[in-house]
Every structure is written in C-alpha cells, then in structure tokens.
Design an enzyme around this catalytic site. Structure first.
Site, PDB file in Angstrom:
ATOM      1  N   CYS A   2       0.822  -1.225   0.050  1.00 22.26           N
ATOM      2  CA  CYS A   2       0.063   0.038   0.047  1.00 22.26           C
ATOM      3  C   CYS A   2       0.990   1.110  -0.215  1.00 22.26           C
ATOM      4  O   CYS A   2       1.805   1.366   0.514  1.00 22.26           O
ATOM      5  CB  CYS A   2      -1.037  -0.010   1.092  1.00 22.26           C
ATOM      6  SG  CYS A   2      -1.802  -1.338   1.434  1.00 22.26           S
ATOM      7  N   ARG A  27       5.196   0.214  -6.018  1.00 23.18           N
ATOM      8  CA  ARG A  27       5.217  -0.841  -4.754  1.00 23.18           C
ATOM      9  C   ARG A  27       4.361  -2.036  -4.971  1.00 23.18           C
ATOM     10  O   ARG A  27       4.468  -2.798  -3.927  1.00 23.18           O
ATOM     11  CB  ARG A  27       4.773   0.154  -3.554  1.00 23.18           C
ATOM     12  CG  ARG A  27       5.576   1.395  -3.418  1.00 23.18           C
ATOM     13  CD  ARG A  27       5.019   2.302  -2.406  1.00 23.18           C
ATOM     14  NE  ARG A  27       5.096   1.766  -1.099  1.00 23.18           N
ATOM     15  CZ  ARG A  27       6.087   1.853  -0.210  1.00 23.18           C
ATOM     16  NH1 ARG A  27       7.110   2.415  -0.453  1.00 23.18           N
ATOM     17  NH2 ARG A  27       6.114   1.175   0.735  1.00 23.18           N
ATOM     18  N   TRP A  74      -3.059  -2.633  -1.784  1.00 23.55           N
ATOM     19  CA  TRP A  74      -2.557  -4.035  -1.761  1.00 23.55           C
ATOM     20  C   TRP A  74      -3.328  -4.873  -0.730  1.00 23.55           C
ATOM     21  O   TRP A  74      -3.181  -4.949   0.361  1.00 23.55           O
ATOM     22  CB  TRP A  74      -1.130  -4.187  -1.567  1.00 23.55           C
ATOM     23  CG  TRP A  74      -0.502  -5.572  -1.850  1.00 23.55           C
ATOM     24  CD1 TRP A  74      -0.065  -5.708  -3.254  1.00 23.55           C
ATOM     25  CD2 TRP A  74      -0.335  -6.712  -1.242  1.00 23.55           C
ATOM     26  NE1 TRP A  74       0.593  -7.027  -3.196  1.00 23.55           N
ATOM     27  CE2 TRP A  74       0.467  -7.477  -2.073  1.00 23.55           C
ATOM     28  CE3 TRP A  74      -0.158  -6.802   0.235  1.00 23.55           C
ATOM     29  CZ2 TRP A  74       0.811  -8.775  -1.481  1.00 23.55           C
ATOM     30  CZ3 TRP A  74       0.021  -8.295   0.716  1.00 23.55           C
ATOM     31  CH2 TRP A  74       0.685  -8.951  -0.190  1.00 23.55           C
ATOM     32  N   ASN A 100      -1.825   2.354   5.971  1.00 19.15           N
ATOM     33  CA  ASN A 100      -1.117   1.344   5.516  1.00 19.15           C
ATOM     34  C   ASN A 100      -1.007   0.236   6.845  1.00 19.15           C
ATOM     35  O   ASN A 100      -0.899   1.103   7.812  1.00 19.15           O
ATOM     36  CB  ASN A 100       0.209   1.657   5.179  1.00 19.15           C
ATOM     37  CG  ASN A 100       0.116   2.317   3.892  1.00 19.15           C
ATOM     38  OD1 ASN A 100      -0.766   2.444   2.942  1.00 19.15           O
ATOM     39  ND2 ASN A 100       1.278   2.807   3.347  1.00 19.15           N
ATOM     40  N   GLY A 101      -0.908  -0.814   6.671  1.00 20.42           N
ATOM     41  CA  GLY A 101      -0.484  -1.892   7.851  1.00 20.42           C
ATOM     42  C   GLY A 101      -1.735  -2.650   8.244  1.00 20.42           C
ATOM     43  O   GLY A 101      -2.816  -2.739   7.248  1.00 20.42           O
ATOM     44  N   GLU A 483      18.672 -17.207  -6.456  1.00 16.98           N
ATOM     45  CA  GLU A 483      18.148 -15.610  -6.926  1.00 16.98           C
ATOM     46  C   GLU A 483      17.676 -15.734  -8.336  1.00 16.98           C
ATOM     47  O   GLU A 483      16.636 -15.049  -8.475  1.00 16.98           O
ATOM     48  CB  GLU A 483      19.427 -14.736  -6.715  1.00 16.98           C
ATOM     49  CG  GLU A 483      19.303 -13.354  -7.253  1.00 16.98           C
ATOM     50  CD  GLU A 483      17.961 -12.727  -6.443  1.00 16.98           C
ATOM     51  OE1 GLU A 483      17.589 -13.012  -5.452  1.00 16.98           O
ATOM     52  OE2 GLU A 483      17.872 -11.583  -6.879  1.00 16.98           O
ATOM     53  N   LYS A 487      14.020 -14.638  -9.452  1.00 16.70           N
ATOM     54  CA  LYS A 487      13.908 -13.513 -10.717  1.00 16.70           C
ATOM     55  C   LYS A 487      12.899 -13.858 -11.667  1.00 16.70           C
ATOM     56  O   LYS A 487      11.969 -13.305 -12.023  1.00 16.70           O
ATOM     57  CB  LYS A 487      15.123 -12.978 -11.116  1.00 16.70           C
ATOM     58  CG  LYS A 487      16.063 -12.201 -10.347  1.00 16.70           C
ATOM     59  CD  LYS A 487      15.684 -10.957 -10.059  1.00 16.70           C
ATOM     60  CE  LYS A 487      14.853 -10.905  -8.744  1.00 16.70           C
ATOM     61  NZ  LYS A 487      15.554 -10.440  -7.707  1.00 16.70           N
ATOM     62  N   GLU A 490       9.078 -14.462 -10.299  1.00 17.29           N
ATOM     63  CA  GLU A 490       8.571 -12.966  -9.911  1.00 17.29           C
ATOM     64  C   GLU A 490       8.031 -12.428 -11.198  1.00 17.29           C
ATOM     65  O   GLU A 490       6.936 -11.916 -11.065  1.00 17.29           O
ATOM     66  CB  GLU A 490       9.819 -12.090  -9.244  1.00 17.29           C
ATOM     67  CG  GLU A 490      10.107 -12.300  -7.816  1.00 17.29           C
ATOM     68  CD  GLU A 490      11.046 -11.334  -7.428  1.00 17.29           C
ATOM     69  OE1 GLU A 490      10.649 -10.624  -6.473  1.00 17.29           O
ATOM     70  OE2 GLU A 490      12.078 -11.363  -7.936  1.00 17.29           O
ATOM     71  N   HIS A 506      19.757 -35.896  -5.136  1.00 18.77           N
ATOM     72  CA  HIS A 506      19.216 -36.313  -3.737  1.00 18.77           C
ATOM     73  C   HIS A 506      17.586 -36.402  -3.949  1.00 18.77           C
ATOM     74  O   HIS A 506      16.989 -36.243  -2.870  1.00 18.77           O
ATOM     75  CB  HIS A 506      19.561 -35.954  -2.538  1.00 18.77           C
ATOM     76  CG  HIS A 506      21.205 -35.988  -2.457  1.00 18.77           C
ATOM     77  ND1 HIS A 506      21.551 -37.233  -2.080  1.00 18.77           N
ATOM     78  CD2 HIS A 506      22.328 -35.324  -2.856  1.00 18.77           C
ATOM     79  CE1 HIS A 506      22.854 -37.368  -1.860  1.00 18.77           C
ATOM     80  NE2 HIS A 506      23.263 -36.045  -2.463  1.00 18.77           N
ATOM     81  N   LYS A 605       6.611  -3.872  -3.641  1.00 16.92           N
ATOM     82  CA  LYS A 605       8.046  -3.650  -3.653  1.00 16.92           C
ATOM     83  C   LYS A 605       8.642  -3.902  -2.156  1.00 16.92           C
ATOM     84  O   LYS A 605       9.721  -4.170  -1.797  1.00 16.92           O
ATOM     85  CB  LYS A 605       8.229  -2.317  -4.280  1.00 16.92           C
ATOM     86  CG  LYS A 605       9.736  -1.815  -4.212  1.00 16.92           C
ATOM     87  CD  LYS A 605      10.735  -2.756  -4.969  1.00 16.92           C
ATOM     88  CE  LYS A 605      12.262  -2.271  -4.943  1.00 16.92           C
ATOM     89  NZ  LYS A 605      12.900  -3.483  -5.465  1.00 16.92           N
TER      90      LYS A 605
HETATM   91  C1  F6R Z   1      12.774  -9.860  -4.997  1.00 14.59           C
HETATM   92  C2  F6R Z   1      12.587  -8.877  -3.878  1.00 14.59           C
HETATM   93  C3  F6R Z   1      11.956  -9.260  -2.663  1.00 14.59           C
HETATM   94  C4  F6R Z   1      12.707  -8.484  -1.492  1.00 14.59           C
HETATM   95  C5  F6R Z   1      12.296  -8.750  -0.255  1.00 14.59           C
HETATM   96  C6  F6R Z   1      13.039  -7.882   0.870  1.00 14.59           C
HETATM   97  O1  F6R Z   1      13.393  -9.528  -6.021  1.00 14.59           O
HETATM   98  O2  F6R Z   1      12.670  -7.689  -4.335  1.00 14.59           O
HETATM   99  O3  F6R Z   1      12.320 -10.478  -2.469  1.00 14.59           O
HETATM  100  O4  F6R Z   1      14.258  -8.721  -1.617  1.00 14.59           O
HETATM  101  O5  F6R Z   1      10.822  -8.518  -0.091  1.00 14.59           O
HETATM  102  O6  F6R Z   1      12.899  -6.485   0.494  1.00 14.59           O
HETATM  103  P1  F6R Z   1      13.949  -5.525   1.426  1.00 14.59           P
HETATM  104  O7  F6R Z   1      15.261  -5.935   0.799  1.00 14.59           O
HETATM  105  O8  F6R Z   1      13.292  -4.194   0.953  1.00 14.59           O
HETATM  106  O9  F6R Z   1      13.895  -6.085   2.773  1.00 14.59           O
END
Ligand code: F6R
Length: 610
Positions: A2, A27, A74, A100-101, A483, A487, A490, A506, A605
């Site tokens: 949000c 976000r 959100w 928010n929250g 990672e 990516k 996502e 395994h 985000k």
């Molecule tokens: C992946 C991504 C998320 C963040 C995670 C932590 O591309 O962006 O997995 O890495 O939500 O976010 P931060 O780093 O802001 O604590």
C-alpha cells in the site's frame, strides 16, 4: 505494498495526489482511491485496477480542493474492490482515512461498533479504525483526541492519514510500524509513505517515528507522541534526485536498473577501498571499530533477495574473516526465540529498510544483546535508523519490483565487510590487496557482462515456452541459483527452483527431462570439475543445459546447448558478475511472455506487513 500520499497547501490537490500515486505504483497494488475536501464537502473516487483508471474517474468528475489524501491498496483483508479501496469513512461520512498496515483486532472493534448500531460498508480492517475514530469523535467533538484514543485501542500496525470536514485545512497522520514521511514545501506539505512521491515537491523532510502523530494545519506542523508528549523533529534533506526515478529512455525500471549496475557498484564502493593503506573503510561502522573484530559469531538475516545476498555473505565472511556465520529468514528468526550469545554481530539486510519481518527480527536480536547492524539502501528508513550502525548501499531508489542493483550492492557491501573484518583478524596483507584490486575492477567487469544482453534475449526466446526451470550452482554461486530462480518466478510467473548442484541427485533429478531447461552457473573455480559432472548427470537424462561460465571451454560447450560467458573474477566475487545474465534472462523471458515487468502480479516492492 500500500502507498499513501496526502497534500495540504494552495495548489489543486487532485493533480498532486494522482501524480503522487503514479510514483507509488511500483510498490504493487490492486486498487486506488482519493478524497479531497472543499466547501461542498468530501469528494471521493475509488477504482479497482491501475491509477490511470482512478485518473479517468477524476477527469470525468473532477474533485475540487487544496487538501486531500490518496492511497494505493494491496489487499490483505477483503478482495480488491471499489468498496474495499481506501479512503474509508466514519458513519457520519465526515471523517476519511487512508491506512497502511494491519489492524489486528479489527473484528473485535467491528463487533463493538456494530452493537452500537454502526453499519460497515467494506470488508477491510481499515474501516474499523475509521469508524472507531468517528464513533469517539461523535462523543467528544475532539478530532485529534479521538485519533489518539483510537490508536491506543487498536493492535497492529499503521501509517495513517486522517482528514475531516470539521477541520477542513488539517491533516492528521500517525505511524506505528509503517513508514510516513512529511515533505515540507513552501506554504504546503506533502505526506507520503515513500520519498519518491515527495521529491517532485521538496527535498526537506521529517521522518515520523513509531507512536508519533503529526498535525498539519494553517499554523504549521506539530509532532507529538500518541500520548501527547511534544516531539522536536529534525528536518532532513533527501538525497534522492528526480532523474533517479525516471525511465531515462529504458522500457522498464528493471532493465534500467540492471544497466545501472556498473555505476551503482562503483557508488557502493566509492571511498571504501583504500589501496594505499590496504584496507576497507566503512565510515558507518567507525563507532564500533574496536568491538566488531572481536565478534564471535555473525548472524545475517533478511527476506527474499536480501536473504540470498545474506547467503552469499555467509560464504564471504567465513572464508575471508573466518568467523562462524549463520543466515536466517527474518520471518523465521523473529519467532524462533533465537540464541544470541555474547559477541554476536547481527546484520539486517534490506533494500527498503522497511520490511516488517526484517525490522521485527532486528528489534528481537537487539533486545537479546546482539550488536545490530543494517545493510540498507533507503537512507533514513526505519531499519537504518534503528540499527546501531550500518553500511548504506548508495544505489539510489530501486523502483523495479524485482530487485537487481540492490542485490549486487548488498553482495558488494558484504564482500567489503568480510575483508574489513578479515583484515582485523587473519586475512593476510597479500590476500587483502588482491581482494581490493578485484573489487575495484568489478564495475568494469559488470559493464562487460552486460554485453551478453543480445545473446540472452535470443536465449529467452528459445526458453520462454517452458513452464518449469531448474537453476544449479555450487559454493558462493548456489545462492545465485536461488536468486536466478526467484527473479524468473517473480516476473515471468514460470515455476523455477534453485539448488546446490550436488543436491540434485538426492531427489530433484527425478524431474529432469527434455522439457525442463537447466541453467547452470559454472564459473572456473575450485568446484568447476564437480559441476561438469553434475551437468553430465543432467545430460545423461536428456536434460537440456544452458550454462553461465567465465572461460571458454570446449568440454562445457559440448555438454551444453548454449554457454553465456561473463568476465572471470576472483571466485568469491563471481556472484557480482554471474548475476547479470541471470537478471537479463528473467527480464527477457518475461518480455517474451508479455508481462508487465515493473508491475508483476501480486507482488509488492516493500513488504510492510508480516
Ligand atoms: C525480490 C524482491 C524481494 C525483496 C524482499 C526484501 O526481487 O525484491 O524478495 O528482496 O521483499 O525486501 P527488502 O530488501 O526491501 O527488505
């Protein structure tokens, strides 16, 4: 997640609010809404979907006024719908809030208010707070007092802005666990959950702390605690520049940020590598300079991509500083009653500095006596402020939801930290020097690695049709396999799994068939021979292998359908370079599949709820 933007001043609020919401789009959200106030009353518009849909409503039916608040939602409680979108109103329709929250005791509050005859309009937790403020106000006629009292009664987290027809030039905002920043302009104020919506108007800001409440009215800005103790707020200058949040000719923020990495890595290391004295200089750790090398154990934690950076950090710190290191998901650490012995150095890793689980884990380890550091990008964020000391990433705002430049900077900072700690313990002069020289060359190597873009784009066209992918890596590149897979998931919505290459036999080897691409990260390091054997195992089962490697090798080319070469670097630093093709592969695959890379479905985000 949000987003909030509020405005009070002399200009047309609607335009500022809509533009602010557009800055917050990255976000992640599913609906949006706004309210402005004028002598005619409250003007509310809400829409499911994108900010442009809300903008359309405002164009068709304008909302007058020079004060208002807006929100991107959100969904947590209640599906995305017009009724559930913010702002929410009290029963009299005179008070509106955006929030928010999460209000954890919303059901109890709702039940109590329904018994008082109040009818709810939405399924949200936020409405219980709006109705509670309105209910208290109807009894006392004191708006600020009612907000305070309501915030005492609610459990959970909030970043909240309130407007009322009975105080038509006043914004009241409060925070507990969800960020709010007040931008101070010339005769106007902009309040937001995110600095990127403020920077267009002013660079002068005040950060609200937990349990603080700000009232902005014609006499100015007044900050107090929720218990009415006045607070003297420092005004900070935002370091962000407007052009950092613009696309600069790139199609997406993610692509722009991938291509920014030579520069962002340079920024992350600027002034920190001293080849003359052969040491790493981390000014943010100066106050702990004596204590840090004496630490007996390092505990790294974060979420998602930051957790992957922590896994790389574990290899680096153990290898270079020889300090036992553990890595945990912040969400697990906080509830596990972690053992924090004397001499524990706990490091929270977070791009946003606002991730709810990482913040809670930081507080937990601090309470237990750890020395708590932050490796954070957003300057002035909550984790940055609550950590005892820390190292900023200095990569500028990361707008792409899929983290790229923050990840490589996290790895760079952890590499420097490993050398910093190592040099004060066992790391030899020669090894320190060679690490510093290698680090210095990383930006140029990353620039060279970006040269694989065309090759990776073609590769993505071949691979995009497959729905299940496997990523394999060993040692310091095992976290890169995780990672790379994250990516891809996502932004392409393709199922992908990352594994330490040897683990494949395994169990997961059962899945290998010609329909599942296997991406192997195979730089020339001490595990190269082993990884060739792992590739053979995949090939023997008719698996299709695509490799990322550092030195031309006939044998590898024979085994793989395609090899993408990136520049070689010291083995411990190779993730900084191997990240590039993995990021590009995810990006280009999402493009082939026709997805909106910067607004991936369901993702936020900054995850400010647990
Ligand atoms: C992946 C991504 C998320 C963040 C995670 C932590 O591309 O962006 O997995 O890495 O939500 O976010 P931060 O780093 O802001 O604590």
């Amino acid at each position: 997640m949000c987003g909030i933007i509020g405005y009070v001043g002399k200009r047309d609020a609607a335009e500022i609010l809509i533009n602010g919401l557009s800055q917050l789009e990255y976000r992640g959200y599913d609906s949006a809404g706004l309210v402005t106030l004028s002598t005619d009353g409250l003007h509310i518009r809400r829409a499911v979907g994108r900010v442009r849909q809300l903008q359309q409503l405002v164009t068709e039916k304008p909302v007058p006024g020079t004060i208002g608040v807006a929100h991107t939602r959100w969904a947590t409680h209640g599906r995305p719908s017009e009724m559930n979108a913010h702002p929410h109103l009290d029963a009299q329709g005179r008070i509106a809030i955006v929030h928010n929250g999460i209000i954890e005791n919303h059901a109890t509050i709702r039940e109590f208010l329904e018994q008082q005859g109040i009818e709810f309009q939405s399924e949200t937790d936020t409405e219980s707070l709006a109705q509670l403020i309105g209910f208290l106000y109807s009894q006392t006629g004191d708006l600020l007092g009612s907000v305070r009292r309501a915030l005492h009664d609610v459990q959970g987290t909030f970043g909240l802005v309130v407007v009322s027809l009975d105080a038509p030039q006043t914004l009241i905002a409060a925070r507990r666990g969800s960020p709010l920043i007040v931008g101070i302009g010339d005769g106007e104020y902009v309040i937001s959950s995110d600095a990127s919506a403020i920077i267009t108007h002013t660079s002068q800001v005040a950060y609200l702390d937990d349990n603080e409440i700000v009232t902005i009215d014609p006499s100015g800005m007044h900050v107090a605690t929720i218990d009415a103790m006045p607070v003297d707020k420092r005004v900070h200058t935002l370091e962000m520049r407007l052009e950092q949040i613009e696309l600069a000719g790139y199609e997406h923020h993610m692509l722009k940020e991938i291509f920014e990495q030579p520069e962002t890595l340079q920024n992350a290391m600027r002034g920190r590598l001293n080849l003359r004295t052969n040491e790493v200089v981390l000014a943010g750790l100066q106050q702990l300079e004596r204590d840090l090398p004496r630490c007996r154990r390092v505990l790294l934690f974060g979420c998602g991509t930051a957790w992957h950076a922590a896994l790389v950090g574990e290899y680096l710190i153990e290898e270079l500083a020889r300090i036992p290191t553990d890595v945990d998901y912040a969400s697990e650490l906080r509830y596990r009653n972690p053992i924090v012995e004397e001499g524990t150095l706990a490091i929270a890793i977070s791009q946003s500095g606002e991730t709810a689980d990482t913040l809670a884990a930081l507080r937990e380890v601090k309470t237990k006596g750890a020395t708590a550091l932050g490796v954070v990008n957003v300057v002035g964020s909550t984790i940055a402020r609550e950590a005892q000391a820390g190292v900023y990433l200095h990569v500028g705002p990361e707008i792409g939801v899929a983290s790229t430049k923050a990840f490589t900077a996290q790895v760079a900072v952890l590499s420097m930290l490993a050398v910093y700690l190592g040099r004060r313990r066992h790391l030899s002069n020669e090894r320190t020097e060679s690490m510093l020289r290698e680090l210095e060359q990383i930006p140029a190597k990353v620039r060279a690695a970006l040269g694989v873009h065309d090759q990776v784009r073609d590769l993505a066209r071949q691979l995009a049709e497959w729905d299940n992918w496997l990523y394999l890596g060993r040692g310091v590149n095992y976290p890169l396999a995780l990672e790379g897979a994250l990516k891809l998931k996502e932004i392409s919505y393709i199922h992908a799994e990352g594994l330490p290459a040897a683990e494949m036999k395994h169990g997961p080897i059962a899945m290998i068939d010609p329909g599942m691409p296997v991406v192997v990260i195979a730089p020339r390091d001490n595990t190269y021979g082993k990884i060739l054997s792992n590739i053979e195992e995949v090939r023997s089962r008719e698996g299709r292998v695509f490799a990322i490697a550092t030195e031309p090798d006939r044998e590898l080319e024979r085994l793989c359908e395609e090899v993408v070469y990136v520049p070689a670097t010291s083995a411990m630093l190779s993730p900084l370079v191997t990240s590039v093709p993995l990021q590009l592969l995810a990006y280009e695959t999402a493009i082939v599949r026709g997805h909106d890379v910067d607004k991936p479905r369901n993702l936020a985000k900054s995850v400010t709820v647990e």
